[in-house]
Design an enzyme around this catalytic site. Structure first.
Site, PDB file in Angstrom:
ATOM      1  CB  VAL A  24      -3.886   8.878  -3.754  1.00  0.00           C
ATOM      2  CG1 VAL A  24      -4.270   9.191  -2.315  1.00  0.00           C
ATOM      3  CG2 VAL A  24      -5.141   8.639  -4.587  1.00  0.00           C
TER       4      VAL A  24
ATOM      5  CG  HIS B  59      -3.162  17.894  -0.717  1.00  0.00           C
ATOM      6  ND1 HIS B  59      -4.283  18.218   0.010  1.00  0.00           N
ATOM      7  CD2 HIS B  59      -2.748  16.698  -0.242  1.00  0.00           C
ATOM      8  CE1 HIS B  59      -4.526  17.254   0.882  1.00  0.00           C
ATOM      9  NE2 HIS B  59      -3.614  16.323   0.752  1.00  0.00           N
TER      10      HIS B  59
ATOM     11  N   GLY C  21      -5.304   2.726  -0.073  1.00  0.00           N
ATOM     12  CA  GLY C  21      -5.586   1.835  -1.201  1.00  0.00           C
ATOM     13  C   GLY C  21      -6.692   0.842  -0.878  1.00  0.00           C
TER      14      GLY C  21
ATOM     15  CG  ASP D  52       1.501  -3.239  -1.122  1.00  0.00           C
ATOM     16  OD1 ASP D  52       0.857  -2.233  -0.765  1.00  0.00           O
ATOM     17  OD2 ASP D  52       2.670  -3.472  -0.721  1.00  0.00           O
TER      18      ASP D  52
ATOM     19  N   GLY E  47      -2.230  -0.370   1.157  1.00  0.00           N
ATOM     20  CA  GLY E  47      -2.179   0.129   2.533  1.00  0.00           C
ATOM     21  C   GLY E  47      -3.535   0.674   2.941  1.00  0.00           C
TER      22      GLY E  47
HETATM   23  N1  LIG Z   1      -3.758  13.138  -1.736  1.00  0.00           N
HETATM   24  C1  LIG Z   1      -4.284  13.073  -0.534  1.00  0.00           C
HETATM   25  O1  LIG Z   1      -5.146  13.850  -0.185  1.00  0.00           O
HETATM   26  C2  LIG Z   1      -3.830  11.987   0.403  1.00  0.00           C
HETATM   27  C3  LIG Z   1      -4.608  11.629   1.513  1.00  0.00           C
HETATM   28  C4  LIG Z   1      -4.184  10.598   2.347  1.00  0.00           C
HETATM   29  C5  LIG Z   1      -2.973   9.938   2.065  1.00  0.00           C
HETATM   30  N2  LIG Z   1      -2.224  10.330   1.009  1.00  0.00           N
HETATM   31  C6  LIG Z   1      -0.956   9.671   0.681  1.00  0.00           C
HETATM   32  O2  LIG Z   1      -1.247   8.387   0.152  1.00  0.00           O
HETATM   33  C7  LIG Z   1      -0.122   7.523   0.352  1.00  0.00           C
HETATM   34  C8  LIG Z   1      -0.575   6.223   0.997  1.00  0.00           C
HETATM   35  O3  LIG Z   1      -1.061   6.446   2.312  1.00  0.00           O
HETATM   36  P1  LIG Z   1      -1.496   5.189   3.220  1.00  0.00           P
HETATM   37  O4  LIG Z   1      -2.022   5.742   4.481  1.00  0.00           O
HETATM   38  O5  LIG Z   1      -2.313   4.237   2.416  1.00  0.00           O
HETATM   39  O6  LIG Z   1      -0.062   4.519   3.477  1.00  0.00           O
HETATM   40  P2  LIG Z   1       0.236   2.987   3.837  1.00  0.00           P
HETATM   41  O7  LIG Z   1       1.621   2.950   4.371  1.00  0.00           O
HETATM   42  O8  LIG Z   1      -0.864   2.418   4.650  1.00  0.00           O
HETATM   43  O9  LIG Z   1       0.206   2.253   2.404  1.00  0.00           O
HETATM   44  C9  LIG Z   1       1.153   2.441   1.409  1.00  0.00           C
HETATM   45  C10 LIG Z   1       1.349   1.115   0.692  1.00  0.00           C
HETATM   46  O10 LIG Z   1       2.205   1.317  -0.437  1.00  0.00           O
HETATM   47  C11 LIG Z   1       2.962   0.122  -0.590  1.00  0.00           C
HETATM   48  N3  LIG Z   1       4.142   0.348  -1.427  1.00  0.00           N
HETATM   49  C12 LIG Z   1       5.298   0.985  -1.124  1.00  0.00           C
HETATM   50  N4  LIG Z   1       6.156   0.943  -2.158  1.00  0.00           N
HETATM   51  C13 LIG Z   1       5.523   0.281  -3.152  1.00  0.00           C
HETATM   52  C14 LIG Z   1       5.878  -0.077  -4.476  1.00  0.00           C
HETATM   53  N5  LIG Z   1       7.086   0.243  -4.997  1.00  0.00           N
HETATM   54  N6  LIG Z   1       5.003  -0.782  -5.220  1.00  0.00           N
HETATM   55  C15 LIG Z   1       3.784  -1.127  -4.717  1.00  0.00           C
HETATM   56  N7  LIG Z   1       3.385  -0.795  -3.464  1.00  0.00           N
HETATM   57  C16 LIG Z   1       4.250  -0.114  -2.694  1.00  0.00           C
HETATM   58  C17 LIG Z   1       3.313  -0.270   0.836  1.00  0.00           C
HETATM   59  O11 LIG Z   1       3.717  -1.621   0.924  1.00  0.00           O
HETATM   60  C18 LIG Z   1       2.009   0.030   1.560  1.00  0.00           C
HETATM   61  O12 LIG Z   1       1.180  -1.107   1.624  1.00  0.00           O
HETATM   62  C19 LIG Z   1       0.865   8.346   1.209  1.00  0.00           C
HETATM   63  O13 LIG Z   1       1.831   8.955   0.380  1.00  0.00           O
HETATM   64  C20 LIG Z   1      -0.026   9.406   1.838  1.00  0.00           C
HETATM   65  O14 LIG Z   1       0.702  10.555   2.228  1.00  0.00           O
HETATM   66  C21 LIG Z   1      -2.634  11.327   0.182  1.00  0.00           C
END
Ligand SMILES: NC(=O)c1ccc[n+]([C@@H]2O[C@H](COP(=O)([O-])OP(=O)(O)OC[C@H]3O[C@@H](n4cnc5c(N)ncnc54)[C@H](O)[C@@H]3O)[C@@H](O)[C@H]2O)c1
Length: 316
Positions: A124, A181, A20, A39, A17
């Site tokens: 993450v 966080h 990633g 993914d 996503g």
């Molecule tokens: N730690 C931090 O500071 C921080 C910062 C930003 C985002 N995040 C978190 O990171 C995560 C991703 O955010 P994003 O904006 O990339 O979201 P996004 O929706 O753009 O991407 C998430 C991806 O995960 C995939 N996915 C879902 N289930 C899956 C599985 N079982 N196997 C493989 N892939 C799978 C989805 O198909 C999607 O492509 C979220 O939980 C968000 O809250 C954390």
């Protein structure tokens, strides 16, 4: 005779996503390692990986980047980054994501750990500190090889706001943040500096409080602006900074979520603290002196992580 290039060190990124794919882009453009983007959605990681590879001739990078839905392709990765899960929508707290993402993280980490048993896991997915507990259990790895990304991002946000306030280069700033966080994170202004000068000598207490508050709400501010999805450029850069420190064995001291075993008076909980990050993962948890007030804020932050972990049930 077909020519095969010897494989380089490999980084797997689970979840193609926004975050990633951005991590993948930064690693590939820095030429740090071969990248495998995985993914659950067929075609998505393959499409993004091909698109990244096609930028190679223009940008001059020549590492391999492939997309896949098959964990066999991730075998023997040095680092596995976990970004799979749901992102926050407006009005949704990180904690709402808890059980849904616990299921996803449990599932992907189990498979990734089987294929890369010696890797360092960088988590993450939110809610971050709780997801580290899920990953630790699902992988069976020692605690120093399961680390959460949050503090590097929170510190970058803090530094951005300090630079804006003082009209200085962000590169000139450093920030120290502790805690979980989320809304209870604990920025420590007296350990944060501009050109080596403590922030407390450069800004009034009111201005510092404003910056601290904006940092705590940094994720929500972007969610509210985007209206769909959450931040990914700075989170991607922060994650890539950790991957670089691990791959290059840099021994950088960075704020990360690590499992504490008595450090800072906390036992058996992932909370954000300064760690020395090297090829083994957490090389050392760095303990610094805190005032009574800072210690209380840190404990409060740890308590909120403890509550989340309690609701995780068998996942933690
Ligand atoms: N730690 C931090 O500071 C921080 C910062 C930003 C985002 N995040 C978190 O990171 C995560 C991703 O955010 P994003 O904006 O990339 O979201 P996004 O929706 O753009 O991407 C998430 C991806 O995960 C995939 N996915 C879902 N289930 C899956 C599985 N079982 N196997 C493989 N892939 C799978 C989805 O198909 C999607 O492509 C979220 O939980 C968000 O809250 C954390």
């Amino acid at each position: 005779m077909p020519r095969q290039r010897a494989p380089r060190r490999k980084v797997t990124i689970i979840g193609a996503g926004n975050v990633g794919a951005t991590v993948a882009q930064r690693i590939v453009e820095a030429g740090l390692a071969d990248v495998v983007l995985l993914d659950i959605v067929p075609g998505l990681p393959q499409g993004k990986a091909l698109d990244l590879a096609e930028a190679g001739p223009l940008l001059g990078h020549d590492v391999s980047v492939i997309g896949t839905n098959d964990y066999a392709d991730t075998s023997d990765s040095a680092v596995v980054v976990v970004t799979s899960g749901l992102a926050r929508q407006p009005g949704m707290s990180r904690d709402d994501l808890l059980l849904k993402n616990a299921q996803i993280v449990n599932n992907v980490v189990e498979q990734a750990a089987k294929h890369s048993p010696n890797s360092v896991l960088v988590i993450v997915t939110n809610p971050l500190d709780a997801m580290c507990h899920v990953a630790l259990k699902a992988s069976g790895f020692p605690r120093w090889r399961v680390i959460g990304m949050a503090g590097v991002l929170d510190a970058a946000r803090f530094r951005t706001f300090v630079a804006l306030e003082l009209g200085v280069s962000p590169a000139n700033t450093s920030a120290f943040v502790l805690g979980g966080h989320g809304d209870t994170m604990v920025p420590i202004p007296r350990y944060s500096t501009v050109g080596g000068v403590p922030l407390t000598q450069l800004l009034s207490p009111d201005a510092i409080e404003r910056i601290v508050e904006r940092t705590r709400n940094g994720g929500a501010e972007i969610v509210a602006l985007l209206k769909s999805g959450s931040a990914f450029y700075a989170p991607g850069a922060a994650t890539a900074e950790m991957v670089d420190a691990i791959l290059e064995d840099r021994h950088k001291i960075l704020p990360c979520s690590a499992l504490l075993k008595g450090e800072y008076g906390v036992d058996g909980l992932y909370v954000g603290v300064p760690i020395r990050l090297s090829r083994v993962g957490v090389d050392e948890i760095v303990e610094v002196e805190l005032t009574e007030e800072e210690r209380a804020a840190f404990q409060k932050s740890a308590e909120s992580v403890r509550e989340l972990v309690a609701t995780l049930g068998t996942f933690a």
